[in-house]
Design a protein around this motif. Structure first.
Motif, mmCIF file in Angstrom:
data_model
loop_
_atom_site.group_PDB
_atom_site.id
_atom_site.type_symbol
_atom_site.label_atom_id
_atom_site.label_comp_id
_atom_site.label_asym_id
_atom_site.label_seq_id
_atom_site.Cartn_x
_atom_site.Cartn_y
_atom_site.Cartn_z
ATOM 1 N N VAL A 75 -6.501 9.941 -2.763
ATOM 2 C CA VAL A 75 -6.115 8.792 -2.641
ATOM 3 C C VAL A 75 -6.189 7.918 -4.041
ATOM 4 O O VAL A 75 -7.178 7.684 -4.519
ATOM 5 C CB VAL A 75 -6.642 7.956 -1.488
ATOM 6 C CG1 VAL A 75 -5.958 6.546 -1.446
ATOM 7 C CG2 VAL A 75 -6.151 8.656 -0.025
ATOM 8 N N SER A 76 -5.040 7.315 -4.276
ATOM 9 C CA SER A 76 -4.684 6.741 -5.560
ATOM 10 C C SER A 76 -5.325 5.216 -5.160
ATOM 11 O O SER A 76 -5.052 4.770 -3.964
ATOM 12 C CB SER A 76 -3.297 6.266 -6.179
ATOM 13 O OG SER A 76 -2.932 7.727 -6.496
ATOM 14 N N LEU A 92 -0.846 4.345 -1.425
ATOM 15 C CA LEU A 92 -1.907 4.776 -0.692
ATOM 16 C C LEU A 92 -1.448 5.469 0.456
ATOM 17 O O LEU A 92 -1.764 6.688 0.766
ATOM 18 C CB LEU A 92 -2.746 3.706 -0.044
ATOM 19 C CG LEU A 92 -3.789 3.765 0.770
ATOM 20 C CD1 LEU A 92 -4.908 4.557 0.004
ATOM 21 C CD2 LEU A 92 -4.148 2.526 1.362
ATOM 22 N N LEU A 93 -0.338 4.858 1.282
ATOM 23 C CA LEU A 93 0.113 5.753 2.384
ATOM 24 C C LEU A 93 0.736 6.928 1.759
ATOM 25 O O LEU A 93 0.682 7.990 2.806
ATOM 26 C CB LEU A 93 1.281 4.638 3.061
ATOM 27 C CG LEU A 93 0.320 3.254 3.540
ATOM 28 C CD1 LEU A 93 1.602 2.531 4.319
ATOM 29 C CD2 LEU A 93 -0.551 3.795 4.635
ATOM 30 N N ASN A 147 0.908 -1.246 -0.080
ATOM 31 C CA ASN A 147 -0.003 -0.010 0.026
ATOM 32 C C ASN A 147 0.890 1.156 0.017
ATOM 33 O O ASN A 147 0.411 2.212 0.485
ATOM 34 C CB ASN A 147 -1.052 0.013 1.056
ATOM 35 C CG ASN A 147 -2.073 -1.082 1.156
ATOM 36 O OD1 ASN A 147 -2.916 -1.051 0.574
ATOM 37 N ND2 ASN A 147 -1.885 -2.121 2.085
ATOM 38 N N GLY A 187 -5.522 1.285 -4.209
ATOM 39 C CA GLY A 187 -4.441 0.591 -3.630
ATOM 40 C C GLY A 187 -3.898 -0.521 -4.734
ATOM 41 O O GLY A 187 -4.633 -0.633 -5.569
ATOM 42 N N ALA A 222 -1.642 9.463 1.306
ATOM 43 C CA ALA A 222 -2.568 9.899 2.470
ATOM 44 C C ALA A 222 -1.558 10.759 3.308
ATOM 45 O O ALA A 222 -2.182 12.001 3.965
ATOM 46 C CB ALA A 222 -2.817 8.784 3.430
#
Lengths: 154, 158
Positions: free
Chosen positions: B29-30, B19-20, B16, B32, B23
């Motif tokens: 957010v793209s 995503l992280l 991820n 995952g 964020a």
């Protein structure tokens, strides 16, 4: 195979399968699960995503180990601790009067109230405890076909 | 046991990482690694009550109400614009004329079990709005928190 062994294996597979069933959808939809985590309003914004990124992998890793019968005691103990965390979090939601979906099985869904989730988690806690106490990892070494799996042991 | 936990932590973070990263930066957010992408490969970012209130207080966001006009009239987040999911076609054209594409958008509906806000948010993203959030607690949570609400049939621009 004795009835005791069959029951032990059945409970282990049930617990492993349950957490595989719970973890895989969250891995496939981490954003939806992050939304579920955020709904509890317990963590700073970014850490909702850290939990959403890591917890499902913990569930799936332990689920796989239980299904293949490797490191059963450690996996069951981890799931037991994870379940205690879930119970604490859901209890806090109930105390604060939050009417939210627990996010236990299907991210972004609206399927389980906190009370329902709490009851379910208590049952899973009992199941994990039984699997932990019944597990005998030393049996692994008596099955040559499983020896390659031993390389994953710590 | 520690090895299993460390392994899960490592795989989860690596899997991820996009995503992280998004964020951490506060970007939309793209998807995952295994998630189903929208047309642009970007999903609307879920937003909690506190973040929604911060945007509201700083007047940084345009709040969009995805519920029907009757619910909108009965009560809404103060300053929200009505964009019911059932009338997205004509509503979106008017919305586009008055709200610049660079605006930060927060869409909400009736709470966590309501998917209309996500539908409207994805439509806004496809229209070209780059920063779109879904406030998942929706109007019930906002109202229960005692935050500013408005009533009546018209948009009440703040």
């Amino acid at each position: 195979m004795t009835a005791g062994n069959a029951s032990r294996i059945g409970l282990r597979l049930l617990l492993g399968g349950l957490f595989l069933y719970a973890g895989v959808p969250k891995i496939l939809d981490p954003v939806g699960f992050a939304g579920n985590v955020a709904a509890y309003r317990l963590l700073p914004y970014f850490y909702d995503y850290v939990v959403a990124a890591v917890f499902p992998w913990l569930e799936v890793t332990c689920g796989i180990l239980l299904v293949i019968g490797l490191r059963v005691r450690a996996a069951a103990m981890l799931l037991l601790l994870l379940d205690l965390v879930f119970i604490g979090v859901i209890s806090s939601a109930i105390v604060r009067g939050l009417d939210i979906d627990c996010g236990c099985f299907r991210p972004g869904g609206g399927s389980a109230s906190p009370w329902m989730a709490l009851g379910r988690d208590l049952l899973i806690l009992c199941l994990a405890a039984v699997v932990f106490w019944q597990a005998d990892d030393s049996g692994m070494r008596r099955h040559p076909a499983r020896w390659p799996l031993l390389m994953f042991r710590s | 046991m520690a090895v299993i936990a460390a392994l899960a932590l490592f795989v989860g973070v690596v899997w991820n990482r996009t995503l992280l990263r998004d964020a951490w930066r506060g970007n939309p957010v793209s998807g995952g690694a295994g998630s189903v992408p929208t047309l642009e490969g970007v999903q609307p970012l879920p937003l909690g009550l506190m973040q929604a209130k911060e945007f509201f207080d700083r007047r940084e966001a345009t709040f969009v109400d995805a519920r029907d006009s009757e619910a909108f009239s009965r009560g809404r987040i103060a300053g929200a614009r009505s964009l019911p999911v059932a009338k997205l076609g004509p509503g979106l054209g008017r919305f586009r004329q008055t709200v610049p594409l660079s605006s930060l958008i927060v869409v909400y509906c009736t709470g966590f079990s309501c998917q209309d806000s996500r539908t409207v948010a994805e439509k806004l993203q496809r229209t070209g709005y780059a920063t779109v959030y879904v406030y998942e607690g929706g109007f019930p949570e906002w109202q229960a928190a005692g935050y500013p609400v408005a009533k009546g049939g018209l948009d009440d621009r703040r």
